[in-house]
Design a protein around this motif. Structure first.
Motif, PDB file in Angstrom:
ATOM      1  N   PHE A  28      30.607 -22.993  25.035  1.00 11.80           N
ATOM      2  CA  PHE A  28      31.521 -22.498  26.071  1.00 11.80           C
ATOM      3  C   PHE A  28      30.842 -21.394  26.890  1.00 11.80           C
ATOM      4  CE2 PHE A  28      34.608 -19.227  27.287  1.00 11.80           C
ATOM      5  CZ  PHE A  28      35.412 -19.959  28.149  1.00 11.80           C
ATOM      6  N   CYS A  29      30.159 -20.491  26.207  1.00 12.65           N
ATOM      7  CA  CYS A  29      29.502 -19.368  26.888  1.00 12.65           C
ATOM      8  C   CYS A  29      28.378 -19.825  27.817  1.00 12.65           C
ATOM      9  CB  CYS A  29      28.946 -18.377  25.864  1.00 12.65           C
ATOM     10  SG  CYS A  29      30.240 -17.450  25.022  1.00 12.65           S
ATOM     11  N   GLU A  30      27.785 -20.972  27.514  1.00 14.44           N
ATOM     12  CA  GLU A  30      26.729 -21.497  28.382  1.00 14.44           C
ATOM     13  C   GLU A  30      27.280 -21.965  29.723  1.00 14.44           C
ATOM     14  OE1 GLU A  30      24.755 -24.581  26.218  1.00 14.44           O
ATOM     15  OE2 GLU A  30      23.991 -23.186  24.697  1.00 14.44           O
ATOM     16  N   THR A  31      28.544 -22.377  29.754  1.00 10.59           N
ATOM     17  CA  THR A  31      29.094 -22.956  30.985  1.00 10.59           C
ATOM     18  C   THR A  31      30.142 -22.084  31.670  1.00 10.59           C
ATOM     19  OG1 THR A  31      30.759 -24.173  29.724  1.00 10.59           O
ATOM     20  CG2 THR A  31      28.679 -25.307  30.186  1.00 10.59           C
ATOM     21  N   TYR A  32      30.756 -21.176  30.935  1.00 11.42           N
ATOM     22  CA  TYR A  32      31.812 -20.339  31.517  1.00 11.42           C
ATOM     23  C   TYR A  32      31.205 -19.090  32.128  1.00 11.42           C
ATOM     24  CZ  TYR A  32      35.761 -17.144  31.876  1.00 11.42           C
ATOM     25  OH  TYR A  32      36.689 -16.230  32.324  1.00 11.42           O
ATOM     26  N   HIS A  33      31.420 -18.925  33.407  1.00 13.48           N
ATOM     27  CA  HIS A  33      30.970 -17.720  34.116  1.00 13.48           C
ATOM     28  C   HIS A  33      32.108 -17.283  35.030  1.00 13.48           C
ATOM     29  CE1 HIS A  33      26.962 -18.536  32.622  1.00 13.48           C
ATOM     30  NE2 HIS A  33      27.083 -19.771  33.074  1.00 13.48           N
ATOM     31  N   SER A  34      32.453 -16.021  34.943  1.00 15.02           N
ATOM     32  CA  SER A  34      33.554 -15.513  35.741  1.00 15.02           C
ATOM     33  C   SER A  34      33.292 -14.062  36.100  1.00 15.02           C
ATOM     34  CB  SER A  34      34.866 -15.617  34.960  1.00 15.02           C
ATOM     35  OG  SER A  34      35.924 -15.027  35.680  1.00 15.02           O
ATOM     36  N   GLU A  35      33.749 -13.678  37.273  1.00 12.54           N
ATOM     37  CA  GLU A  35      33.670 -12.276  37.661  1.00 12.54           C
ATOM     38  C   GLU A  35      34.859 -11.490  37.132  1.00 12.54           C
ATOM     39  OE1 GLU A  35      32.682 -11.404  41.676  1.00 12.54           O
ATOM     40  OE2 GLU A  35      31.321 -13.118  41.832  1.00 12.54           O
ATOM     41  N   LYS A  94      39.011  -7.577  20.099  1.00 12.60           N
ATOM     42  CA  LYS A  94      37.824  -8.428  20.251  1.00 12.60           C
ATOM     43  C   LYS A  94      37.228  -8.776  18.900  1.00 12.60           C
ATOM     44  CE  LYS A  94      36.571  -7.015  24.895  1.00 12.60           C
ATOM     45  NZ  LYS A  94      35.597  -6.364  25.752  1.00 12.60           N
ATOM     46  N   ASN A  95      37.173  -7.804  17.985  1.00  8.23           N
ATOM     47  CA  ASN A  95      36.630  -8.084  16.657  1.00  8.23           C
ATOM     48  C   ASN A  95      37.505  -9.071  15.896  1.00  8.23           C
ATOM     49  OD1 ASN A  95      34.257  -6.598  16.810  1.00  8.23           O
ATOM     50  ND2 ASN A  95      35.277  -4.705  16.226  1.00  8.23           N
ATOM     51  N   THR A  96      38.810  -8.999  16.091  1.00 13.58           N
ATOM     52  CA  THR A  96      39.718  -9.980  15.486  1.00 13.58           C
ATOM     53  C   THR A  96      39.439 -11.371  16.045  1.00 13.58           C
ATOM     54  OG1 THR A  96      41.410  -8.292  15.149  1.00 13.58           O
ATOM     55  CG2 THR A  96      42.150 -10.589  15.149  1.00 13.58           C
ATOM     56  N   ALA A  97      39.231 -11.443  17.356  1.00  4.14           N
ATOM     57  CA  ALA A  97      38.909 -12.741  17.976  1.00  4.14           C
ATOM     58  C   ALA A  97      37.573 -13.264  17.449  1.00  4.14           C
ATOM     59  CB  ALA A  97      38.868 -12.604  19.498  1.00  4.14           C
ATOM     60  N   TYR A  98      36.579 -12.391  17.323  1.00  2.00           N
ATOM     61  CA  TYR A  98      35.283 -12.814  16.789  1.00  2.00           C
ATOM     62  C   TYR A  98      35.443 -13.337  15.359  1.00  2.00           C
ATOM     63  CZ  TYR A  98      33.246 -10.062  20.627  1.00  2.00           C
ATOM     64  OH  TYR A  98      32.917  -9.546  21.838  1.00  2.00           O
ATOM     65  N   TYR A  99      36.222 -12.634  14.552  1.00  2.51           N
ATOM     66  CA  TYR A  99      36.427 -13.070  13.172  1.00  2.51           C
ATOM     67  C   TYR A  99      37.118 -14.433  13.136  1.00  2.51           C
ATOM     68  CZ  TYR A  99      37.570 -13.275   8.292  1.00  2.51           C
ATOM     69  OH  TYR A  99      37.666 -13.689   6.995  1.00  2.51           O
ATOM     70  N   PHE A 100      38.100 -14.620  14.001  1.00  4.27           N
ATOM     71  CA  PHE A 100      38.786 -15.912  14.070  1.00  4.27           C
ATOM     72  C   PHE A 100      37.786 -17.029  14.400  1.00  4.27           C
ATOM     73  CE2 PHE A 100      40.830 -19.285  16.489  1.00  4.27           C
ATOM     74  CZ  PHE A 100      41.863 -19.649  15.651  1.00  4.27           C
ATOM     75  N   ILE A 101      36.957 -16.795  15.408  1.00  2.00           N
ATOM     76  CA  ILE A 101      35.953 -17.787  15.815  1.00  2.00           C
ATOM     77  C   ILE A 101      35.032 -18.112  14.645  1.00  2.00           C
ATOM     78  CG2 ILE A 101      33.903 -18.130  17.261  1.00  2.00           C
ATOM     79  CD1 ILE A 101      35.450 -16.478  19.440  1.00  2.00           C
ATOM     80  N   LEU A 102      34.513 -17.090  14.005  1.00  2.00           N
ATOM     81  CA  LEU A 102      33.571 -17.293  12.908  1.00  2.00           C
ATOM     82  C   LEU A 102      34.228 -17.918  11.678  1.00  2.00           C
ATOM     83  CD1 LEU A 102      31.610 -13.931  13.171  1.00  2.00           C
ATOM     84  CD2 LEU A 102      30.811 -16.205  13.862  1.00  2.00           C
ATOM     85  N   SER A 103      35.406 -17.436  11.306  1.00  2.00           N
ATOM     86  CA  SER A 103      36.044 -17.903  10.076  1.00  2.00           C
ATOM     87  C   SER A 103      36.604 -19.316  10.187  1.00  2.00           C
ATOM     88  CB  SER A 103      37.149 -16.936   9.652  1.00  2.00           C
ATOM     89  OG  SER A 103      38.217 -16.949  10.580  1.00  2.00           O
ATOM     90  N   HIS A 104      36.807 -19.793  11.412  1.00  2.00           N
ATOM     91  CA  HIS A 104      37.309 -21.144  11.603  1.00  2.00           C
ATOM     92  C   HIS A 104      36.209 -22.138  11.991  1.00  2.00           C
ATOM     93  CE1 HIS A 104      41.134 -19.058  11.517  1.00  2.00           C
ATOM     94  NE2 HIS A 104      41.712 -20.228  11.331  1.00  2.00           N
ATOM     95  N   GLY A 105      34.959 -21.682  11.943  1.00  2.00           N
ATOM     96  CA  GLY A 105      33.841 -22.573  12.233  1.00  2.00           C
ATOM     97  C   GLY A 105      33.701 -22.925  13.707  1.00  2.00           C
ATOM     98  N   TYR A 106      34.152 -22.046  14.588  1.00  2.00           N
ATOM     99  CA  TYR A 106      34.102 -22.319  16.025  1.00  2.00           C
ATOM    100  C   TYR A 106      32.900 -21.686  16.719  1.00  2.00           C
ATOM    101  CZ  TYR A 106      39.002 -23.728  15.477  1.00  2.00           C
ATOM    102  OH  TYR A 106      40.167 -24.340  15.094  1.00  2.00           O
ATOM    103  N   PHE A 107      31.952 -21.158  15.957  1.00  2.00           N
ATOM    104  CA  PHE A 107      30.837 -20.448  16.587  1.00  2.00           C
ATOM    105  C   PHE A 107      30.049 -21.352  17.533  1.00  2.00           C
ATOM    106  CE2 PHE A 107      26.419 -19.061  16.839  1.00  2.00           C
ATOM    107  CZ  PHE A 107      26.606 -17.802  17.373  1.00  2.00           C
ATOM    108  N   ASP A 108      29.712 -22.556  17.100  1.00  2.00           N
ATOM    109  CA  ASP A 108      28.945 -23.471  17.968  1.00  2.00           C
ATOM    110  C   ASP A 108      29.734 -23.837  19.218  1.00  2.00           C
ATOM    111  OD1 ASP A 108      26.732 -23.463  16.283  1.00  2.00           O
ATOM    112  OD2 ASP A 108      27.418 -25.228  15.176  1.00  2.00           O
ATOM    113  N   ASP A 109      31.045 -24.077  19.058  1.00  2.00           N
ATOM    114  CA  ASP A 109      31.881 -24.383  20.225  1.00  2.00           C
ATOM    115  C   ASP A 109      31.914 -23.199  21.186  1.00  2.00           C
ATOM    116  OD1 ASP A 109      32.518 -26.904  19.239  1.00  2.00           O
ATOM    117  OD2 ASP A 109      34.340 -26.187  18.248  1.00  2.00           O
TER     118      ASP A 109
END
Length: 83
Positions: free
Chosen positions: A59-66, A40-55
């Protein structure tokens, strides 16, 4: 193996054997937790280091799953079938 079968096996163990089993179980669970946390931390780093935080935030605002794990597995299977 059913839970009742495990209970029967534990009933036949000494307290030292049960203690060792518990310690090994905790060690295995801890290792699996560390592996998942690192992934998970690797995924977080990927998101942050590639400038995908806003995206990701959008995504988190609309994606809901059980069951997000099931969603991931199904998506990976679909992508593999396209190959």
């Amino acid at each position: 193996m059913e839970f009742t079968e495990i209970e029967k096996q534990i009933d036949n163990m000494t307290s030292d054997e049960v203690s060792m089993l518990a310690l090994r179980s905790v060690a295995v669970l801890n290792k699996r937790f560390e592996i998942e946390m690192d992934a998970k931390n690797t995924a977080y780093y990927f998101i942050l280091s590639h400038g995908y935080f806003d995206d990701f935030a959008k995504f988190c605002e609309t994606y809901h799953s059980e069951n997000p794990h099931k969603d991931c597995v199904e998506l990976l299977l679909k992508q593999c079938l396209k190959l």
